[in-house]
Motif scaffolding. Structure first.
Motif, PDB file in Angstrom:
ATOM      1  N   GLU A  76      -7.428   5.078  -5.162  1.00 46.56           N
ATOM      2  CA  GLU A  76      -8.277   6.155  -4.717  1.00 46.56           C
ATOM      3  C   GLU A  76      -8.165   7.333  -5.689  1.00 46.56           C
ATOM      4  OE1 GLU A  76     -10.270   5.946  -1.564  1.00 46.56           O
ATOM      5  OE2 GLU A  76      -9.887   3.985  -2.447  1.00 46.56           O
ATOM      6  N   VAL A  78      -2.962 -10.809   2.592  1.00 45.59           N
ATOM      7  CA  VAL A  78      -4.420 -10.907   2.499  1.00 45.59           C
ATOM      8  C   VAL A  78      -4.883 -12.152   1.759  1.00 45.59           C
ATOM      9  CG1 VAL A  78      -4.827  -8.452   2.744  1.00 45.59           C
ATOM     10  CG2 VAL A  78      -4.496  -9.415   0.478  1.00 45.59           C
ATOM     11  N   SER A  88       0.895  -6.159   3.822  1.00 43.77           N
ATOM     12  CA  SER A  88      -0.008  -7.025   4.568  1.00 43.77           C
ATOM     13  C   SER A  88      -0.163  -8.324   3.793  1.00 43.77           C
ATOM     14  CB  SER A  88      -1.363  -6.331   4.719  1.00 43.77           C
ATOM     15  OG  SER A  88      -2.289  -7.152   5.390  1.00 43.77           O
ATOM     16  N   GLY A 145      -7.284 -11.832  -1.200  1.00 39.86           N
ATOM     17  CA  GLY A 145      -8.246 -10.745  -1.183  1.00 39.86           C
ATOM     18  C   GLY A 145      -9.419 -10.929  -0.256  1.00 39.86           C
ATOM     19  N   TYR A 202       0.303   5.295   1.333  1.00 36.69           N
ATOM     20  CA  TYR A 202      -0.532   6.253   2.034  1.00 36.69           C
ATOM     21  C   TYR A 202       0.130   7.631   1.948  1.00 36.69           C
ATOM     22  CZ  TYR A 202      -3.001   2.425   4.391  1.00 36.69           C
ATOM     23  OH  TYR A 202      -3.747   1.313   4.672  1.00 36.69           O
ATOM     24  N   ASN A 262      -1.950  -6.111  -5.020  1.00 36.01           N
ATOM     25  CA  ASN A 262      -1.959  -7.486  -4.536  1.00 36.01           C
ATOM     26  C   ASN A 262      -1.328  -8.359  -5.606  1.00 36.01           C
ATOM     27  OD1 ASN A 262      -3.862 -10.221  -4.746  1.00 36.01           O
ATOM     28  ND2 ASN A 262      -3.140  -9.756  -2.700  1.00 36.01           N
ATOM     29  N   ILE A 303      -5.270   6.400   2.201  1.00 28.07           N
ATOM     30  CA  ILE A 303      -4.708   5.447   1.259  1.00 28.07           C
ATOM     31  C   ILE A 303      -4.744   6.020  -0.154  1.00 28.07           C
ATOM     32  CG2 ILE A 303      -6.887   4.233   0.820  1.00 28.07           C
ATOM     33  CD1 ILE A 303      -5.050   1.647   0.828  1.00 28.07           C
ATOM     34  N   ILE A 316      -5.273  -3.043  -6.959  1.00 30.31           N
ATOM     35  CA  ILE A 316      -6.572  -3.417  -6.414  1.00 30.31           C
ATOM     36  C   ILE A 316      -7.288  -2.245  -5.757  1.00 30.31           C
ATOM     37  CG2 ILE A 316      -6.109  -5.878  -6.102  1.00 30.31           C
ATOM     38  CD1 ILE A 316      -5.470  -5.172  -3.126  1.00 30.31           C
ATOM     39  N   ILE A 317      -6.550  -1.271  -5.287  1.00 27.38           N
ATOM     40  CA  ILE A 317      -7.164  -0.075  -4.713  1.00 27.38           C
ATOM     41  C   ILE A 317      -6.525   1.127  -5.392  1.00 27.38           C
ATOM     42  CG2 ILE A 317      -7.465   1.371  -2.667  1.00 27.38           C
ATOM     43  CD1 ILE A 317      -7.345  -1.173  -0.972  1.00 27.38           C
ATOM     44  N   TYR A 376       0.836  -1.197   0.000  1.00 30.76           N
ATOM     45  CA  TYR A 376       0.000   0.000   0.000  1.00 30.76           C
ATOM     46  C   TYR A 376       0.877   1.256   0.000  1.00 30.76           C
ATOM     47  CZ  TYR A 376      -3.062  -3.502   2.312  1.00 30.76           C
ATOM     48  OH  TYR A 376      -3.771  -4.644   2.649  1.00 30.76           O
TER      49      TYR A 376
END
Lengths: 113, 118
Positions: free
Chosen positions: B58, B96, B94, B99, B35, B50, B45, B55-56, B33
């Protein structure tokens, strides 16, 4: 939707007195909740986490937090403040796929001698 | 042995320049990630990868482009730097496991990169 509200931007206590940092959360899922600490010009260190096990969670350096679902709160406490506790504290809620983190705005803890 | 390491720690540059921040994790995690922490200490964020896939994402200007050459690295490239880009940027990782929501997973943070645009 997920969000976190830290109710106090600044908290000042005397050394040796109790600490209370307040956090309320909102989550569409069963949340995981964390407290992180950031010392000046440093990175973020995990203090403790709640992940649907015991509601009273003990962390490092004598900190603990209690998850109260009915109040949607996760307040951080410590019985006796130490000068080294002076830092910025962040409450975080994690929910949904890929564990997206939502941070509170932070509470700056000042400890007076 | 640092778990999540970012370089550089400090970055001072002129408006309009292009710069990169590198992040590496040795925890074997599958998700990383970025931030941004603004002057009021608010952390938000920007991106997440991943297994090298975005996947993210913003609402971040196109001038910011993350690149993940492998699971252990997530670099952030910023084009045409602006004054408002001045902030501390934190990398995190992290595990996960594909997912699914795994409440026990913790994000481990790097020490941050303080970017100052003059």
């Amino acid at each position: 939707a997920q969000s976190v509200t830290q109710l106090d931007s600044h908290v000042s206590v005397s050394e040796g007195t109790p600490v209370l940092l307040r956090c309320n959360y909102s989550s569409s899922y069963s949340p995981s909740l964390f407290w992180y600490v950031q010392h000046p010009n440093k990175g973020l260190q995990l203090l403790l986490k709640y992940t649907s096990a015991a509601t009273l969670v003990k962390g490092i350096n004598g900190f603990e937090a209690e998850f109260k679902k009915s109040e949607t709160s996760f307040h951080l406490t410590k019985p006796s403040a130490h000068m080294s506790d002076a830092a910025e504290y962040f409450c975080v809620v994690s929910a949904g796929n890929f564990n997206k983190f939502y941070f509170g705005s932070g509470t700056k803890l000042n400890v007076k001698p | 042995d640092t778990a999540v390491s970012q370089t550089p720690k400090y970055l001072v540059t002129q408006m309009g320049n292009d710069k990169s921040i590198k992040c590496e994790q040795n925890l074997g995690h599958d998700t990383m990630y970025w931030y941004k922490q603004d002057s009021k200490k608010f952390l938000k964020i920007m991106f997440s990868y991943n297994n090298k896939e975005l996947i993210i994402n913003e609402t971040v200007p196109n001038r910011f482009s993350p690149k993940s050459p492998d699971k252990a690295h997530l670099n952030l490239h910023i084009n045409s730097l602006e004054l408002g880009d001045s902030a501390v940027y934190f990398c995190a990782s992290s595990q996960v496991d594909g997912g699914a929501y795994l409440p026990k997973n913790i994000q481990y943070f790097g020490a941050g990169t303080r970017l100052s645009v003059l």
